[in-house]
Write an enzyme that holds these catalytic residues in place. Structure first.
Site, mmCIF file in Angstrom:
data_model
loop_
_atom_site.group_PDB
_atom_site.id
_atom_site.type_symbol
_atom_site.label_atom_id
_atom_site.label_comp_id
_atom_site.label_asym_id
_atom_site.label_seq_id
_atom_site.Cartn_x
_atom_site.Cartn_y
_atom_site.Cartn_z
ATOM 1 N NE ARG A 171 -3.845 -2.163 0.154
ATOM 2 C CZ ARG A 171 -3.595 -3.354 -0.439
ATOM 3 N NH1 ARG A 171 -2.524 -3.518 -1.200
ATOM 4 N NH2 ARG A 171 -4.431 -4.343 -0.302
ATOM 5 C CB SER A 223 -8.764 -1.185 4.749
ATOM 6 O OG SER A 223 -9.395 -2.360 4.319
ATOM 7 C CD GLU A 300 -5.113 0.753 2.756
ATOM 8 O OE1 GLU A 300 -5.052 -0.232 3.527
ATOM 9 O OE2 GLU A 300 -5.679 0.724 1.650
#
Ligand SMILES: Cc1cc2nc3c(=O)[nH]c(=O)nc-3n(C[C@H](O)[C@H](O)[C@H](O)COP(=O)(O)OP(=O)(O)OC[C@H]3O[C@@H](n4cnc5c(N)ncnc54)[C@H](O)[C@@H]3O)c2cc1C
Length: 319
Positions: A171, A223, A300
């Site tokens: 990520r 998320s 994130e």
């Protein structure tokens, strides 16, 4: 600041646009102006024009990985996204304008008999945003099949770089922390059976909607926290949602912000929620996980603008 030069180029400029109208969390106040570019040519012209007048700006894709401040931001936002898939195929190679939706790329690849994008079906956002954040699912990430990128550099040069020139991790990528803008990406994909991939696509989208909800009905940015790095090299990454569940954080609420019913790590909100509620909720969640497991969850989702609950200031705009 006079932005008429952009309008003369045929590029849409909206002064004081609301970030809540341009992010999947549907939260956030006004930016100085929003400039909307739908292909690499428009993007290059807009960025060059902004740099010429020394305007302070930030790039956004579809806004699906962003929590924008209730107070907005005193900067120009250049939104680079299109509903028209801009994809060229040569054999097993696809060249894609970064404004193209990631899900349009997945659908195009499947219909062209190319595999490697099927598991990404249903992920919102642009190809540019996906590459910057190395988006993925089910253990696969977009950088896996990437061959090269065309970048607009801070000195206005446009260069093509091989994937090996960029560092990608879970990520994350160099690009997310630089001022480079992705204009185009080239992928090499293995051949696959369209019928099988279409079935897999439908299943994936169904599972995704069940687990995460649809952002159109339950606004979110996917998320909120990254999954947790394994404790040994051989181990798999552990779900941040599991830690949140075990720490009892799934039932927390702050203002109108709370976890989605089927997934502790998807933060969503009621109609009355503020971005500040979302941030306060997630800071409390982090504290609960840290207290129980001595693990610091890492966000994130990117924050855009200043938040009063944020321990550090956010001068660059994104953090
Ligand atoms: C319901 C839901 C489910 C999701 N599921 C997943 C999932 O399974 N896996 C996953 O990885 N993510 C998931 N996400 C998060 C999100 O969809 C991805 O991170 C997506 O790739 C972000 O793309 P974007 O265009 O919206 O980027 P934005 O949110 O607009 O921007 C994110 C960052 O990328 C940068 N950026 C955007 N475009 C460019 C460009 N052209 N050049 C340089 N930098 C750029 C921005 O500056 C910003 O820093 C989900 C989100 C939602 C709402």
């Amino acid at each position: 600041m006079n932005l008429s030069i952009l309008q003369e180029l045929g590029i849409k400029v909206t002064p004081h646009a609301l970030l809540r109208d341009h992010t999947t969390f549907k939260l956030g106040g006004a930016c100085k102006a929003m400039i909307e570019c739908q292909n690499a040519q428009e993007m290059t012209a807009a960025i060059k024009a902004l740099r010429k007048i020394h305007a302070s700006f930030l790039v956004m894709g579809f806004g699906s990985n962003i929590l924008a401040s209730d107070n907005g931001i005193d900067k120009i936002i250049v939104r680079y996204t299109t509903n028209t898939p801009l994809i060229e195929q040569k054999g097993n190679r696809l060249t894609v304008d970064a404004a193209t939706q990631f899900d349009d790329l997945a659908r195009f690849a499947i219909n062209a008999g190319l595999d490697g994008m099927t598991t990404f079906s249903g992920i919102p956002g642009t190809v540019g945003g996906a590459i910057a954040g190395n988006a993925g699912a089910y253990g696969k990430q977009i950088s896996d099949s990437l061959v090269s990128l065309t970048l607009l550099k801070p000195d206005n040069t446009v260069i093509s770089v091989p994937k090996s020139a960029i560092s990608f991790s879970y990520r994350d990528s160099d690009i997310k922390h630089s001022n480079d803008i992705i204009l185009n990406a080239e992928f090499e994909l293995p051949s696959g059976d369209t019928k099988t991939m279409l079935q897999k696509r439908e299943e994936t989208i169904r599972t995704r909607e069940e687990k995460h909800g649809r952002w159109q009905d339950s606004p979110s940015a996917g998320s909120f926290f990254r999954n947790v790095e394994p404790t040994s090299k051989a181990g798999p990454r552990q779900s941040a949602g599991w830690f949140l569940d075990q720490a009892g954080a799934k039932d927390l609420r702050v203002g109108g912000a709370h976890s989605y019913k089927n997934h502790a790590n998807i933060i969503t909100r009621d109609d009355n929620a503020k971005a500040e509620d979302v941030l306060a909720l997630t800071l409390q969640m982090m504290a609960m996980v840290e207290k129980k497991f001595s693990i610091k969850l890492i966000r994130e989702v990117r924050l855009l603008g200043e938040f009063k609950n944020l321990p550090v200031s956010n001068p660059k705009g994104y953090s």
